[in-house]
Design an enzyme around this catalytic site. Structure first.
Site, PDB file in Angstrom:
ATOM      1  N   ILE A 109       0.860  -1.189   0.000  1.00 14.26           N
ATOM      2  CA  ILE A 109       0.000   0.000   0.000  1.00 14.26           C
ATOM      3  C   ILE A 109       0.892   1.233   0.000  1.00 14.26           C
ATOM      4  O   ILE A 109       1.883   1.300   0.740  1.00 14.26           O
ATOM      5  CB  ILE A 109      -0.968   0.001   1.200  1.00 14.26           C
ATOM      6  N   ILE A 140       4.895  -1.118   2.871  1.00  9.79           N
ATOM      7  CA  ILE A 140       4.542   0.278   2.658  1.00  9.79           C
ATOM      8  C   ILE A 140       5.339   0.767   1.450  1.00  9.79           C
ATOM      9  O   ILE A 140       6.570   0.705   1.440  1.00  9.79           O
ATOM     10  CB  ILE A 140       4.861   1.141   3.895  1.00  9.79           C
ATOM     11  N   LYS A 141       4.637   1.252   0.429  1.00  7.58           N
ATOM     12  CA  LYS A 141       5.299   1.706  -0.798  1.00  7.58           C
ATOM     13  C   LYS A 141       5.735   3.160  -0.657  1.00  7.58           C
ATOM     14  O   LYS A 141       4.926   4.032  -0.332  1.00  7.58           O
ATOM     15  CB  LYS A 141       4.364   1.554  -2.005  1.00  7.58           C
ATOM     16  N   ILE A 142       7.002   3.381  -0.927  1.00 11.67           N
ATOM     17  CA  ILE A 142       7.598   4.714  -0.838  1.00 11.67           C
ATOM     18  C   ILE A 142       8.352   4.985  -2.137  1.00 11.67           C
ATOM     19  O   ILE A 142       9.179   4.178  -2.551  1.00 11.67           O
ATOM     20  CB  ILE A 142       8.554   4.811   0.362  1.00 11.67           C
TER      21      ILE A 142
END
Length: 374
Positions: A109, A140-142
């Protein structure tokens, strides 16, 4: 024994992930079916995927009505809907693949793309999303912007697993890999369990060829025309060469001995945009151990049906022995006159802008839905 081309690819070390998620897919059991019949071992999401899912689907109507009755604002509503979907998908994977390899059976996400150049804002939202979803099998997409790299190091050091996204070239991949190592070293110093931290580095492919091919055609020389459709795969193969260098380094070996998981390259944007190219080219030309390939469902089904694999039953590798040739291909692309670095910078900027536009569309869609429900 492999029963289909995609099974051969899986046996050769590739983890197929689905590049899509919606509540309708969850409710219908389609995600479970793809896990059981199409070798899917993970899911990625992004603002564009959620924008389409929520705008097109009736599956969110009941939740929208409840959120409107509770007086929720649009940001709160979007966060609730998206994290609920990701949590539900994570639970599906936990139930279906309890023995998955470390780093698989996970759902990604993304932080709000408007924070792509805000390190502190990205860190704060990564913590928030990690807490809200409250599942260990989440990434967690960064984005791999300069500000995002600093955020990656910080959240990794806190034990939060990360999918570093919007990588278009080897230099950015190296920066992401080093940010991961920095975070692991800080986590180790703080006493965080390294074995619980997972990460992937998402290298985008088809967008590169879609941008570079027209430039090659404009140059028009025989050498330039021969290079069409080669830049993205060459970049991915060169990236895998950089990955091998990193995991062979003493720095990584020290972390591995302390229990750290390797950060796998992930091939993203694998749906072929040029109809003249094979529809599985970003899958079967990038088969190698310890990578992820996240595919739109159309590409997943095509790979299951007719991906090009060698005859026989053995595992195969279409990357490791091609790294030096891949580097030569990228050098040739520059030599014929393609402004490669400029194009890569443009792709990164446009990637962030595209996700921001999708996020703003999503906010507008949910705003209208909340108003209608109220």
């Amino acid at each position: 024994m492999a029963t289909d081309p995609l099974a051969r690819i899986v046996e050769s070390g590739v983890s197929p992930w689905l590049d899509d998620l919606s509540r309708a897919r969850l409710a219908s059991g389609n995600l479970t079916e793809l896990i059981r019949t199409r070798h899917v071992v993970g899911v990625t999401t992004n603002p564009t995927i959620f924008d389409k899912a929520i705008a097109d689907g009736e599956a969110y109507a009941e939740q929208v009505a409840a959120l409107a009755a509770a007086g929720a604002g649009v940001e709160e509503a979007v966060r609730a809907m998206t994290t609920d979907d990701v949590r539900a998908a994570a639970d599906v994977f936990a139930a279906e693949l309890p023995q998955a390899r470390p780093g698989d059976a996970r759902v990604s996400i993304e932080v709000d793309p408007r924070l792509a150049h805000d390190t502190e804002g990205t860190i704060a939202q990564a913590r928030e999303l990690w807490s809200l979803v409250d599942r260990s099998n989440v990434y967690i997409k960064i984005p791999a912007t300069p500000e995002g790299l600093l955020a990656i190091t910080e959240v990794i050091s806190e034990g939060i697993s990360v999918n570093a996204t919007l990588i278009f070239d080897v230099d950015t991949y190296r920066a992401v890999a080093l940010a991961y190592l920095d975070g692991l070293e800080r986590a180790k110093a703080a006493g965080v369990d390294l074995s619980a931290i997972a990460s992937v580095a998402s290298v985008f492919l088809s967008r590169i060829d879609a941008k570079i091919d027209p430039v090659l055609e404009g140059i028009g020389t025989p050498e330039a025309l021969e290079l069409r459709g080669t830049a993205a795969i060459a970049g991915a193969r060169a990236t895998y060469g950089a990955y091998l260098e990193i995991i062979g380094s003493p720095r990584w070996q020290s972390l591995a001995q302390a229990g750290a998981q390797v950060q796998r390259p992930l091939w993203a944007s694998t749906g072929t945009k040029n109809a003249d190219y094979p529809d599985t080219m970003y899958v079967d030309q990038l088969v190698v151990a310890d990578v992820v390939n996240t595919m739109p469902e159309k590409t997943l089904q095509a790979s299951f049906d007719h991906a090009r694999v060698p005859a026989g039953e053995d595992a195969f590798d279409t990357v490791t022995d091609t790294v030096s040739d891949a580097v030569a291909t990228l050098e040739a692309v520059v030599r014929v006159g393609v402004p490669y670095e400029e194009i890569i910078a443009t792709l990164t900027r446009e990637g962030v802008e595209s996700f921001i536009a999708s996020w703003e569309n999503l906010l507008a869609t949910v705003t209208a839905a909340l108003q209608d429900a109220a």
